[in-house]
Write an enzyme that holds these catalytic residues in place. Structure first.
Site, PDB file in Angstrom:
ATOM      1  N   GLY A  31       5.626  13.481  -1.499  1.00 18.16           N
ATOM      2  CA  GLY A  31       7.107  13.208  -1.377  1.00 18.16           C
ATOM      3  C   GLY A  31       7.251  12.408  -1.144  1.00 18.16           C
ATOM      4  N   HIS A  34       8.434   8.183  -5.397  1.00 18.97           N
ATOM      5  CA  HIS A  34       9.016   7.604  -6.141  1.00 18.97           C
ATOM      6  C   HIS A  34       8.546   6.963  -7.529  1.00 18.97           C
ATOM      7  CE1 HIS A  34       5.957   5.134  -4.986  1.00 18.97           C
ATOM      8  NE2 HIS A  34       6.172   5.204  -3.406  1.00 18.97           N
ATOM      9  N   GLU A  35       8.951   5.432  -8.326  1.00 22.18           N
ATOM     10  CA  GLU A  35       8.348   5.258  -9.848  1.00 22.18           C
ATOM     11  C   GLU A  35       6.685   5.471  -9.822  1.00 22.18           C
ATOM     12  OE1 GLU A  35      10.981   3.700  -8.530  1.00 22.18           O
ATOM     13  OE2 GLU A  35      11.897   3.458 -10.364  1.00 22.18           O
ATOM     14  N   HIS A  37       4.295   7.440  -8.069  1.00 25.11           N
ATOM     15  CA  HIS A  37       4.373   8.641  -8.006  1.00 25.11           C
ATOM     16  C   HIS A  37       4.692   9.133  -9.562  1.00 25.11           C
ATOM     17  CE1 HIS A  37       5.856   8.996  -4.063  1.00 25.11           C
ATOM     18  NE2 HIS A  37       4.112   9.502  -3.964  1.00 25.11           N
ATOM     19  N   GLY A 147      -3.294   6.949  -7.167  1.00 23.21           N
ATOM     20  CA  GLY A 147      -2.603   5.531  -7.275  1.00 23.21           C
ATOM     21  C   GLY A 147      -3.932   4.621  -6.607  1.00 23.21           C
ATOM     22  N   MET A 148      -4.327   3.314  -7.924  1.00 21.72           N
ATOM     23  CA  MET A 148      -5.294   2.513  -6.566  1.00 21.72           C
ATOM     24  C   MET A 148      -4.604   1.490  -5.626  1.00 21.72           C
ATOM     25  SD  MET A 148      -8.228   2.245  -7.856  1.00 21.72           S
ATOM     26  CE  MET A 148      -8.577   0.571  -6.824  1.00 21.72           C
ATOM     27  N   ASP A 150      -3.603   2.898  -2.897  1.00 23.46           N
ATOM     28  CA  ASP A 150      -4.124   3.227  -1.455  1.00 23.46           C
ATOM     29  C   ASP A 150      -6.020   3.421  -2.145  1.00 23.46           C
ATOM     30  OD1 ASP A 150      -1.905   4.192   0.162  1.00 23.46           O
ATOM     31  OD2 ASP A 150      -1.958   4.870  -1.444  1.00 23.46           O
ATOM     32  N   SER A 185       6.598   1.758  -2.150  1.00 14.51           N
ATOM     33  CA  SER A 185       5.593   3.128  -1.698  1.00 14.51           C
ATOM     34  C   SER A 185       7.021   3.634  -0.140  1.00 14.51           C
ATOM     35  CB  SER A 185       5.353   1.648  -0.164  1.00 14.51           C
ATOM     36  OG  SER A 185       5.033   2.936   1.117  1.00 14.51           O
ATOM     37  N   SER A 186       6.675   4.926  -0.292  1.00 19.85           N
ATOM     38  CA  SER A 186       7.397   5.709   0.766  1.00 19.85           C
ATOM     39  C   SER A 186       8.527   5.373   1.707  1.00 19.85           C
ATOM     40  CB  SER A 186       7.202   7.238   1.085  1.00 19.85           C
ATOM     41  OG  SER A 186       6.608   7.447  -0.336  1.00 19.85           O
TER      42      SER A 186
HETATM   43  P1  AMP Z   1       1.430   9.464  -1.487  1.00 18.32           P
HETATM   44  O1  AMP Z   1       2.685  10.239  -1.812  1.00 18.32           O
HETATM   45  O2  AMP Z   1       1.955   7.887  -0.663  1.00 18.32           O
HETATM   46  O3  AMP Z   1       0.624   9.961  -0.295  1.00 18.32           O
HETATM   47  O4  AMP Z   1       1.381   8.833  -2.811  1.00 18.32           O
HETATM   48  C1  AMP Z   1       0.419  10.071  -3.459  1.00 18.32           C
HETATM   49  C2  AMP Z   1       0.145   9.206  -4.285  1.00 18.32           C
HETATM   50  O5  AMP Z   1       1.012   8.157  -5.003  1.00 18.32           O
HETATM   51  C3  AMP Z   1      -1.460   8.870  -3.978  1.00 18.32           C
HETATM   52  O6  AMP Z   1      -2.076   8.590  -4.940  1.00 18.32           O
HETATM   53  C4  AMP Z   1      -0.627   7.144  -3.861  1.00 18.32           C
HETATM   54  O7  AMP Z   1      -2.220   6.024  -4.291  1.00 18.32           O
HETATM   55  C5  AMP Z   1       0.179   6.377  -5.353  1.00 18.32           C
HETATM   56  N1  AMP Z   1       1.116   5.951  -5.205  1.00 18.32           N
HETATM   57  C6  AMP Z   1       1.482   5.785  -4.026  1.00 18.32           C
HETATM   58  N2  AMP Z   1       2.280   4.651  -4.252  1.00 18.32           N
HETATM   59  C7  AMP Z   1       1.821   3.850  -5.844  1.00 18.32           C
HETATM   60  C8  AMP Z   1       2.196   2.838  -5.972  1.00 18.32           C
HETATM   61  N3  AMP Z   1       2.903   1.915  -5.764  1.00 18.32           N
HETATM   62  N4  AMP Z   1       1.087   2.741  -7.353  1.00 18.32           N
HETATM   63  C9  AMP Z   1       1.172   3.767  -8.122  1.00 18.32           C
HETATM   64  N5  AMP Z   1       0.087   4.562  -7.358  1.00 18.32           N
HETATM   65  C10 AMP Z   1       1.037   5.096  -6.122  1.00 18.32           C
END
Ligand code: AMP
Length: 285
Positions: A31, A34-35, A37, A147-148, A150, A185-186
């Site tokens: 959750g 952002h862009e 996601h 997302g790469m 991570d 990033s969140s």
């Molecule tokens: P999270 O909510 O941070 O667990 O991220 C959820 C998914 O979004 C994961 O697969 C992340 O790698 C991807 N993600 C987060 N930030 C980015 C970003 N800046 N660019 C691309 N994918 C992202």
């Protein structure tokens, strides 16, 4: 758009879609969308009949001194982002829905976790693998989008899908960045204004490392120079700056195989990570 909070309903929805011959694109998230996601949802929308995202801050993947409690949450805002990205279902379970009891079984990741965040965040990827294993069962995705940003998580999920024979495709999507290069990033909301100004140094150091490597071909030297660069240009402390094989994440000499340059920097209230994949060409060696 449907918001589903129960496991039973999520499972029934997916089974009905699959029985109707529909493909399901799945984007697991924590959750505070952002862009980054958004790019994953967009890709899932283009490639599948229906799109499911999950919003779940998974306690299993946070260490005792990490930010589980204060991880940013704003469901009303996320709901709008999901609607704007033409998502069909948001799976939004409570913690007790996902883990009604103290779990009797969890997964343990054995490879690709000895370096980078796996080294400093003990048990983190076990928590990631366990929750994803549950989510994959409930959502039965045709394709899952990660997302790469991570990159280590992508490497671990690739192992999970292969080793446990999930009949699905893993789609790895490029990192979405702010105009100044900072990976979205969140956790960027934790940065002070001064730290936010410094943060583009992370991506700059990765690109600089790639250039230096091409010239020097000396991994140890480049790593040393980059730690010094990041610690001089920011108020953060470098948790790691590594150059490894990808996706195995092993220390190897500079060679033609795909490598990852990755770093983590601890600021006062935020730990930021970023990475760059490189494939050295024969002529560079
Ligand atoms: P999270 O909510 O941070 O667990 O991220 C959820 C998914 O979004 C994961 O697969 C992340 O790698 C991807 N993600 C987060 N930030 C980015 C970003 N800046 N660019 C691309 N994918 C992202």
């Amino acid at each position: 758009m449907k918001i589903i909070k129960s496991i039973q309903e999520m499972s029934a929805y997916s089974q009905a879609q699959l029985a109707a011959g529909k493909s399901i694109g799945f984007v697991p998230t924590m959750g505070y969308l952002h862009e980054g996601h958004g790019a994953l949802m967009d890709r899932a929308r283009k490639e599948n009949d229906c799109v499911v995202i999950s919003i779940f801050v998974n306690p299993l993947q946070f260490g005792p001194n990490e930010d589980f409690e204060r991880y940013p949450r704003d469901f009303a805002r996320d709901e709008n982002v999901a609607i704007n990205n033409a998502v069909d279902v948001v799976f939004y379970p409570e913690v007790h829905e996902m883990y009604p009891n103290n779990p009797s079984v969890v997964l343990h990741v054995k490879r690709r976790v000895q370096a980078l965040c796996g080294k400093t965040r003990e048990g983190h990827f076990d928590g990631v693998a366990t929750v994803l294993s549950k989510l994959f069962h409930l959502v039965s995705p045709t394709r899952a989008y990660f997302g790469m940003k991570d990159a280590q998580q992508v490497a671990v999920v690739e192992g999970l899908i292969t080793d446990l024979n999930y009949p699905m495709e893993l789609v790895a999507c490029p990192t979405v960045r702010e105009e100044d290069g900072l990976a979205k990033s969140s956790r960027n909301v934790y940065l002070s204004p001064q730290e936010r100004r410094e943060a583009p140094v992370l991506f700059r150091s990765l690109k600089l490392a790639a250039e230096l490597l091409e010239k020097e071909k000396n991994i140890t030297l480049v790593k040393e120079k980059m730690v010094e660069y990041v610690e001089t240009e920011t108020s953060g402390n470098v948790d790691y700056f590594e150059i490894l094989s990808y996706p195995e994440l092993e220390e190897v000499p500079y060679s033609t195989q795909t490598m990852i340059i990755a770093l983590a920097v601890q600021f006062e209230n935020a730990r930021l990570i970023d990475n760059l994949l490189i494939t050295p060409k024969e002529r560079d060696l």
